[in-house]
Design an enzyme around this catalytic site. Structure first.
Site, mmCIF file in Angstrom:
data_model
loop_
_atom_site.group_PDB
_atom_site.id
_atom_site.type_symbol
_atom_site.label_atom_id
_atom_site.label_comp_id
_atom_site.label_asym_id
_atom_site.label_seq_id
_atom_site.Cartn_x
_atom_site.Cartn_y
_atom_site.Cartn_z
ATOM 1 N N ASP A 119 21.898 -11.077 92.804
ATOM 2 C CA ASP A 119 20.547 -11.174 93.122
ATOM 3 C C ASP A 119 19.846 -10.622 91.921
ATOM 4 O O ASP A 119 18.765 -10.493 92.104
ATOM 5 C CB ASP A 119 20.083 -10.723 94.501
ATOM 6 C CG ASP A 119 20.428 -9.245 94.620
ATOM 7 O OD1 ASP A 119 21.024 -8.660 93.611
ATOM 8 O OD2 ASP A 119 19.809 -8.497 95.515
ATOM 9 N N TYR A 178 14.732 -56.414 99.390
ATOM 10 C CA TYR A 178 15.147 -55.860 100.255
ATOM 11 C C TYR A 178 15.021 -56.973 101.530
ATOM 12 O O TYR A 178 13.964 -57.110 101.958
ATOM 13 C CB TYR A 178 14.915 -54.520 100.673
ATOM 14 C CG TYR A 178 15.611 -53.898 101.822
ATOM 15 C CD1 TYR A 178 16.752 -53.613 101.834
ATOM 16 C CD2 TYR A 178 14.739 -53.313 103.071
ATOM 17 C CE1 TYR A 178 17.710 -53.113 102.789
ATOM 18 C CE2 TYR A 178 15.769 -52.595 104.098
ATOM 19 C CZ TYR A 178 16.913 -52.359 104.086
ATOM 20 O OH TYR A 178 17.719 -51.871 105.051
ATOM 21 N N ASN A 197 14.449 -9.219 95.988
ATOM 22 C CA ASN A 197 14.373 -8.777 97.318
ATOM 23 C C ASN A 197 13.314 -9.382 98.171
ATOM 24 O O ASN A 197 13.459 -9.308 99.471
ATOM 25 C CB ASN A 197 14.398 -7.213 97.478
ATOM 26 C CG ASN A 197 15.681 -6.827 96.865
ATOM 27 O OD1 ASN A 197 16.755 -6.753 97.093
ATOM 28 N ND2 ASN A 197 15.239 -5.992 95.715
ATOM 29 N N GLN A 256 32.761 -9.507 103.332
ATOM 30 C CA GLN A 256 32.349 -8.209 103.691
ATOM 31 C C GLN A 256 31.633 -8.146 105.091
ATOM 32 O O GLN A 256 30.303 -8.508 105.093
ATOM 33 C CB GLN A 256 31.460 -7.430 102.557
ATOM 34 C CG GLN A 256 31.104 -6.038 103.086
ATOM 35 C CD GLN A 256 29.939 -5.345 102.144
ATOM 36 O OE1 GLN A 256 29.186 -6.092 101.479
ATOM 37 N NE2 GLN A 256 29.649 -4.186 102.240
ATOM 38 N N TYR A 291 4.861 -53.127 91.870
ATOM 39 C CA TYR A 291 6.247 -52.674 92.226
ATOM 40 C C TYR A 291 7.245 -53.447 91.459
ATOM 41 O O TYR A 291 7.293 -54.697 91.933
ATOM 42 C CB TYR A 291 6.705 -52.575 93.906
ATOM 43 C CG TYR A 291 7.776 -52.288 94.101
ATOM 44 C CD1 TYR A 291 8.526 -51.038 93.779
ATOM 45 C CD2 TYR A 291 8.647 -53.088 94.729
ATOM 46 C CE1 TYR A 291 9.675 -50.562 94.077
ATOM 47 C CE2 TYR A 291 9.909 -52.708 95.232
ATOM 48 C CZ TYR A 291 10.489 -51.469 94.625
ATOM 49 O OH TYR A 291 11.803 -51.257 95.001
ATOM 50 N N ASN A 348 4.339 -60.220 81.375
ATOM 51 C CA ASN A 348 3.315 -59.432 81.847
ATOM 52 C C ASN A 348 3.242 -59.433 83.277
ATOM 53 O O ASN A 348 3.318 -60.783 83.860
ATOM 54 C CB ASN A 348 1.906 -60.126 81.217
ATOM 55 C CG ASN A 348 0.665 -59.346 81.745
ATOM 56 O OD1 ASN A 348 0.255 -58.231 81.183
ATOM 57 N ND2 ASN A 348 -0.076 -59.887 82.825
ATOM 58 N N ARG A 356 0.809 -71.378 97.471
ATOM 59 C CA ARG A 356 -0.053 -70.442 98.139
ATOM 60 C C ARG A 356 -0.751 -71.766 99.113
ATOM 61 O O ARG A 356 -0.649 -72.904 98.495
ATOM 62 C CB ARG A 356 -1.242 -69.598 97.514
ATOM 63 C CG ARG A 356 -1.946 -70.320 96.441
ATOM 64 C CD ARG A 356 -2.936 -69.656 95.869
ATOM 65 N NE ARG A 356 -3.792 -70.185 94.886
ATOM 66 C CZ ARG A 356 -4.080 -69.841 93.528
ATOM 67 N NH1 ARG A 356 -3.324 -69.013 93.039
ATOM 68 N NH2 ARG A 356 -4.601 -70.569 92.895
ATOM 69 N N ARG A 366 14.231 -9.030 103.714
ATOM 70 C CA ARG A 366 12.762 -8.973 103.252
ATOM 71 C C ARG A 366 12.183 -10.636 102.523
ATOM 72 O O ARG A 366 11.190 -10.863 102.571
ATOM 73 C CB ARG A 366 12.330 -8.261 102.149
ATOM 74 C CG ARG A 366 12.170 -6.673 102.557
ATOM 75 C CD ARG A 366 11.710 -5.803 101.628
ATOM 76 N NE ARG A 366 12.869 -5.578 100.814
ATOM 77 C CZ ARG A 366 12.529 -4.908 99.527
ATOM 78 N NH1 ARG A 366 11.505 -4.695 99.163
ATOM 79 N NH2 ARG A 366 13.574 -4.497 98.959
ATOM 80 N N SER A 372 -1.938 -62.022 89.635
ATOM 81 C CA SER A 372 -2.120 -60.928 90.665
ATOM 82 C C SER A 372 -1.754 -61.338 91.760
ATOM 83 O O SER A 372 -1.564 -62.526 92.427
ATOM 84 C CB SER A 372 -3.668 -60.455 90.456
ATOM 85 O OG SER A 372 -3.798 -60.154 89.292
#
Length: 462
Positions: free
Chosen positions: A103, A391, A227, A73, A370, A381, A444, A15, A409
């Protein structure tokens, strides 16, 4: 008391409608069978025999441990047939054998111990409970004065009058080991189901002059079996409400005890507040005056005093754990992954992810960032949209940000790299080399405006 324990764990659980063996379905974060094994461990038996059948390899792998042996069994021909498989593995030196169900997960150690004591190696002891609705359970048959147990009749074999009996057998018993061996090997399957019923040994005990006694349990939650998915969900809510009530009694403020989930071990200090729909997994420690906002998931973490975790925060310490220092503010919508170690008064804001990184006291990453494989100094900060690029496609590398650095930022820090103390990284910079302390570093492209440039346009429709 010298004791064998037999745990019935062979059933398929049709069940449940699942390929997973029934006893491996989870309640409060761990398999049903593991709850029973935890109770068994408290009893310190000489031998624990687990009877497996459906999904035996998975069940045995999950339950393996010192002092545990397995009997298979195959096929499953009833409860009596199951115990027959365990007979060769029972320790004869243990005068009492206790039979539990894999159970039926919430049997308390005190109840199991009382059941074994009621047998005392001399009597057949049955664990019973009185239910308003006894459908599906074996009924306890007694003498007219109710003083003695005469037998158990299975629901499918019971008459209408017998089905009116509300005292039922829970499926758990304790018996003298030598007598149990003799009785179960004498069972037959002459019944409506063609199965070997363990309950038939009651009549054998009566015939042998062995006292048949009962131990009763007042809280039916202890003896409820699983069950079906519906029964599992019902038992989950019962257990969670029991845990919630215990925390309320201990002084924890739960916004709604019906919407609280503890799926492991939780430790709480004083004046802890937990809002709705929070989930605690593994081992979690909450210090004094911690506040947990709504819809948070916290796993394997230590949360310091006075920490505020805002709604929808996900903290997953896995094997390495997460530590949050006193007075820190986390979230909303933050994610702390394994190896995140935060000092005091650290701020981790919305949509910030921290993995395998250490942030010293007073460091802040308040928005959309991240930090992976990083060592972050005091009072740093870390600006919105900035990340550590840890990575290289094959290996992870570490970023070190020394004290009092300000990262603007939308910066990318390409590891391995070190940002010198007190330096500033201009917004939009991609940093691939170490930066000197106390200076502004900008990396940049030069901004240009092109005169005469025209935006492409779509050709006219034909």
């Amino acid at each position: 008391m010298s004791l064998n324990v037999v745990i019935m764990a062979a059933g398929k659980g049709t069940r449940m409608r699942s390929a997973l063996p029934k006893v491996l379905h989870k309640l409060a974060g761990k398999p049903l069978l593991h709850h029973v094994l935890a109770t068994t461990h408290e009893l310190a038996p000489q031998q624990t025999v687990l009877i497996t059948g459906h999904g035996s390899a998975a069940v045995e792998a999950s339950a393996a441990g010192p002092g545990r042996v397995f009997a298979r069994q195959m096929p499953q021909l009833g409860t009596g047939h199951a115990v027959q498989q365990a007979v060769p593995l029972l320790d004869d030196a243990a005068t009492t054998t206790l039979i539990l169900n894999g159970d039926v997960p919430l049997i308390a150690p005190a109840t199991a111990r009382a059941l074994a004591a009621a047998s005392g190696g001399q009597a057949l002891a049955l664990l019973t409970v009185t239910l308003d609705d006894a459908t599906g359970y074996g009924r306890i048959l007694r003498t007219p004065d109710g003083a003695r147990v005469l037998g158990i009749v299975e629901h499918k074999d019971a008459s209408e009058a017998q089905r009116g009996i509300r005292e039922v057998y829970t499926g758990m018993m304790a018996a003298p080991t030598a007598a149990l061996k003799r009785w179960v090997m004498a069972l037959d399957n002459k019944n409506a189901q063609g199965e070997f019923y363990l309950t038939d040994i009651v009549a054998m005990a009566v015939a042998d002059g062995v006292p048949v006694v009962s131990a009763s349990v007042s809280d039916d939650t202890e003896v409820l079996g699983v069950n079906s998915p519906a029964q599992l969900a019902e038992l989950e809510r019962r257990l969670q409400r029991r845990q919630a009530d215990a925390w309320l009694d201990a002084g924890v403020r739960l916004a709604d005890p019906a919407r609280f989930d503890q799926r492991g071990t939780l430790h709480c200090g004083t004046d802890v507040e937990i809002d709705i729909n929070c989930i605690f997994e593994g081992t979690v420690t909450l210090g004094n005056e911690v506040r947990i906002g709504a819809h948070c998931v916290i796993r394997n973490a230590v949360i310091g005093d006075g920490v505020v975790i805002h709604p929808f925060t996900h903290i997953d310490g896995d094997k390495d754990g997460v530590q949050v220092g006193a007075g820190s503010l986390i979230g909303p919508f933050a994610r702390l992954r394994p190896g995140a170690v935060l000092g005091t008064e650290v701020h981790i804001g919305n949509f910030v992810e921290v993995k395998n990184s250490q942030l010293a006291n007073g460091a802040k990453a308040n928005h959309l960032a991240y930090l992976g494989d990083a060592t972050v100094g005091e009072r740093v900060n870390f600006g919105a949209g900035s990340i550590t690029a840890n990575y290289d496609g094959a290996n992870k590398h570490r970023t070190t940000i020394e004290a009092d650095v300000h990262v603007g930022s939308n910066c990318v820090l390409i590891a391995p790299v070190t940002l010198g103390a007190g330096g500033t990284i201009g917004g939009g910079s991609t940093i691939a080399k170490n930066t000197p302390p106390g200076q502004l570093t900008v990396a940049r492209a030069k901004q240009v405006s092109l005169t005469g440039w025209q935006r492409p346009v779509k050709p006219p429709k034909a």
